[in-house]
Design a protein around this motif. Structure first.
Motif, mmCIF file in Angstrom:
data_model
loop_
_atom_site.group_PDB
_atom_site.id
_atom_site.type_symbol
_atom_site.label_atom_id
_atom_site.label_comp_id
_atom_site.label_asym_id
_atom_site.label_seq_id
_atom_site.Cartn_x
_atom_site.Cartn_y
_atom_site.Cartn_z
ATOM 1 N N PHE A 38 0.824 -1.205 0.000
ATOM 2 C CA PHE A 38 0.000 0.000 0.000
ATOM 3 C C PHE A 38 0.862 1.261 0.000
ATOM 4 C CE2 PHE A 38 -2.319 3.272 2.432
ATOM 5 C CZ PHE A 38 -3.385 3.469 1.560
ATOM 6 N N VAL A 39 1.888 1.291 0.844
ATOM 7 C CA VAL A 39 2.777 2.451 0.906
ATOM 8 C C VAL A 39 3.540 2.617 -0.409
ATOM 9 C CG1 VAL A 39 4.851 3.360 2.049
ATOM 10 C CG2 VAL A 39 2.976 2.457 3.406
ATOM 11 N N ALA A 40 3.992 1.531 -1.011
ATOM 12 C CA ALA A 40 4.692 1.607 -2.296
ATOM 13 C C ALA A 40 3.770 2.147 -3.380
ATOM 14 C CB ALA A 40 5.229 0.232 -2.684
ATOM 15 N N PHE A 41 2.509 1.741 -3.374
ATOM 16 C CA PHE A 41 1.549 2.232 -4.364
ATOM 17 C C PHE A 41 1.299 3.729 -4.181
ATOM 18 C CE2 PHE A 41 -2.869 2.876 -5.846
ATOM 19 C CZ PHE A 41 -2.674 2.552 -7.180
ATOM 20 N N ILE A 42 1.150 4.163 -2.942
ATOM 21 C CA ILE A 42 0.952 5.592 -2.662
ATOM 22 C C ILE A 42 2.176 6.393 -3.093
ATOM 23 C CG2 ILE A 42 0.597 7.303 -0.817
ATOM 24 C CD1 ILE A 42 -1.897 5.665 -1.535
ATOM 25 N N GLU A 43 3.377 5.900 -2.805
ATOM 26 C CA GLU A 43 4.590 6.583 -3.235
ATOM 27 C C GLU A 43 4.669 6.659 -4.747
ATOM 28 O OE1 GLU A 43 8.089 4.848 -1.585
ATOM 29 O OE2 GLU A 43 7.648 5.528 0.447
ATOM 30 N N PHE A 44 4.272 5.602 -5.425
ATOM 31 C CA PHE A 44 4.270 5.606 -6.882
ATOM 32 C C PHE A 44 3.320 6.672 -7.418
ATOM 33 C CE2 PHE A 44 2.258 4.092 -10.819
ATOM 34 C CZ PHE A 44 3.367 4.108 -11.650
ATOM 35 N N LEU A 45 2.125 6.771 -6.841
ATOM 36 C CA LEU A 45 1.174 7.773 -7.297
ATOM 37 C C LEU A 45 1.674 9.189 -7.043
ATOM 38 C CD1 LEU A 45 -2.259 6.248 -6.217
ATOM 39 C CD2 LEU A 45 -1.257 6.334 -8.504
ATOM 40 N N VAL A 46 2.243 9.426 -5.873
ATOM 41 C CA VAL A 46 2.753 10.758 -5.540
ATOM 42 C C VAL A 46 3.900 11.135 -6.471
ATOM 43 C CG1 VAL A 46 3.964 12.083 -3.754
ATOM 44 C CG2 VAL A 46 1.965 10.712 -3.158
ATOM 45 N N ASN A 47 4.827 10.220 -6.689
ATOM 46 C CA ASN A 47 5.959 10.513 -7.576
ATOM 47 C C ASN A 47 5.518 10.669 -9.025
ATOM 48 O OD1 ASN A 47 7.921 10.629 -5.593
ATOM 49 N ND2 ASN A 47 8.313 8.426 -5.692
ATOM 50 N N SER A 48 4.525 9.904 -9.444
ATOM 51 C CA SER A 48 4.021 10.051 -10.811
ATOM 52 C C SER A 48 3.377 11.414 -11.006
ATOM 53 C CB SER A 48 2.992 8.959 -11.117
ATOM 54 O OG SER A 48 3.604 7.703 -11.102
ATOM 55 N N LYS A 49 2.600 11.855 -10.030
ATOM 56 C CA LYS A 49 1.969 13.167 -10.123
ATOM 57 C C LYS A 49 3.021 14.274 -10.094
ATOM 58 C CE LYS A 49 -1.726 15.958 -8.276
ATOM 59 N NZ LYS A 49 -2.822 16.071 -7.336
ATOM 60 N N LYS A 50 4.033 14.117 -9.252
ATOM 61 C CA LYS A 50 5.113 15.104 -9.158
ATOM 62 C C LYS A 50 5.877 15.182 -10.478
ATOM 63 C CE LYS A 50 9.397 15.733 -6.631
ATOM 64 N NZ LYS A 50 10.225 15.183 -5.572
ATOM 65 N N LEU B 122 4.783 14.316 -13.421
ATOM 66 C CA LEU B 122 3.892 14.806 -14.466
ATOM 67 C C LEU B 122 3.847 16.322 -14.461
ATOM 68 C CD1 LEU B 122 1.789 14.102 -16.663
ATOM 69 C CD2 LEU B 122 0.063 14.166 -14.859
ATOM 70 N N SER B 123 3.823 16.935 -13.289
ATOM 71 C CA SER B 123 3.749 18.387 -13.216
ATOM 72 C C SER B 123 5.084 19.054 -13.546
ATOM 73 C CB SER B 123 3.269 18.825 -11.837
ATOM 74 O OG SER B 123 4.214 18.446 -10.868
ATOM 75 N N THR B 124 6.204 18.402 -13.280
ATOM 76 C CA THR B 124 7.513 19.010 -13.561
ATOM 77 C C THR B 124 8.018 18.701 -14.957
ATOM 78 O OG1 THR B 124 8.669 17.119 -12.604
ATOM 79 C CG2 THR B 124 8.196 18.979 -11.139
ATOM 80 N N ASP B 125 7.635 17.596 -15.530
ATOM 81 C CA ASP B 125 8.142 17.187 -16.843
ATOM 82 C C ASP B 125 7.049 17.283 -17.894
ATOM 83 O OD1 ASP B 125 10.518 16.595 -15.599
ATOM 84 O OD2 ASP B 125 10.082 14.462 -15.415
ATOM 85 N N ARG B 126 6.522 18.432 -18.100
ATOM 86 C CA ARG B 126 5.482 18.618 -19.128
ATOM 87 C C ARG B 126 6.148 18.666 -20.496
ATOM 88 N NH1 ARG B 126 0.133 18.630 -17.578
ATOM 89 N NH2 ARG B 126 -0.026 19.273 -15.418
ATOM 90 N N VAL B 127 6.421 17.512 -21.030
ATOM 91 C CA VAL B 127 7.067 17.391 -22.327
ATOM 92 C C VAL B 127 6.102 16.703 -23.256
ATOM 93 C CG1 VAL B 127 9.018 16.394 -23.573
ATOM 94 C CG2 VAL B 127 9.335 17.242 -21.250
ATOM 95 N N CYS B 128 5.959 17.259 -24.414
ATOM 96 C CA CYS B 128 5.094 16.624 -25.408
ATOM 97 C C CYS B 128 5.783 15.378 -25.935
ATOM 98 C CB CYS B 128 4.821 17.610 -26.551
ATOM 99 S SG CYS B 128 3.734 16.925 -27.826
ATOM 100 N N THR B 129 5.048 14.328 -26.096
ATOM 101 C CA THR B 129 5.666 13.078 -26.540
ATOM 102 C C THR B 129 6.102 13.161 -28.000
ATOM 103 O OG1 THR B 129 3.482 12.199 -27.079
ATOM 104 C CG2 THR B 129 4.399 11.666 -24.902
ATOM 105 N N MET B 130 5.495 14.015 -28.775
ATOM 106 C CA MET B 130 5.872 14.141 -30.185
ATOM 107 C C MET B 130 7.167 14.915 -30.345
ATOM 108 S SD MET B 130 3.661 12.389 -31.641
ATOM 109 C CE MET B 130 3.840 12.754 -33.361
ATOM 110 N N SER B 131 7.554 15.720 -29.377
ATOM 111 C CA SER B 131 8.795 16.504 -29.499
ATOM 112 C C SER B 131 10.044 15.645 -29.286
ATOM 113 C CB SER B 131 8.789 17.665 -28.512
ATOM 114 O OG SER B 131 8.819 17.168 -27.194
ATOM 115 N N THR B 132 9.901 14.484 -28.718
ATOM 116 C CA THR B 132 11.063 13.617 -28.497
ATOM 117 C C THR B 132 11.389 12.784 -29.714
ATOM 118 O OG1 THR B 132 9.649 11.892 -27.551
ATOM 119 C CG2 THR B 132 10.653 13.471 -26.017
ATOM 120 N N ILE B 133 10.524 12.761 -30.688
ATOM 121 C CA ILE B 133 10.763 11.921 -31.882
ATOM 122 C C ILE B 133 11.672 12.600 -32.842
ATOM 123 C CG2 ILE B 133 9.692 10.820 -33.853
ATOM 124 C CD1 ILE B 133 7.299 10.264 -32.127
#
Length: 73
Positions: free
Chosen positions: A48-60, A62-73
């Motif tokens: 449960f704690v690992a899942f919560i950490e995964f969600l928090v880090n994913s949200k963090k 997502l907000s810091t790395d706003r990169v369009c996926t098409m720009s990496t191609i």
């Protein structure tokens, strides 16, 4: 003196009750079941704690790395 008593002069054990059988019970699931309950509760809490950490880090991320996926191609 204690070293000689316990290490060098061990002697032999004379137990008068050696003819009597041991009445020790074997350990069964009823005797050690509490250990498994604690282990499973700890495992569930860790997942449960690992899942919560995964969600928090994913949200963090997502907000810091706003990169369009098409720009990496």
């Amino acid at each position: 003196m204690l070293y000689n008593k316990w290490w060098k002069n061990t002697g032999t054990c004379h137990n008068e009750d050696t003819k009597q059988e041991s009445k020790a019970n074997s350990l069964g699931v009823a005797n050690v079941g509490g250990i498994f309950v604690v282990l499973f509760v700890g495992l569930a809490l860790a997942i449960f704690v690992a899942f919560i950490e995964f969600l928090v880090n994913s949200k963090k991320n997502l907000s810091t790395d706003r990169v369009c996926t098409m720009s990496t191609i």
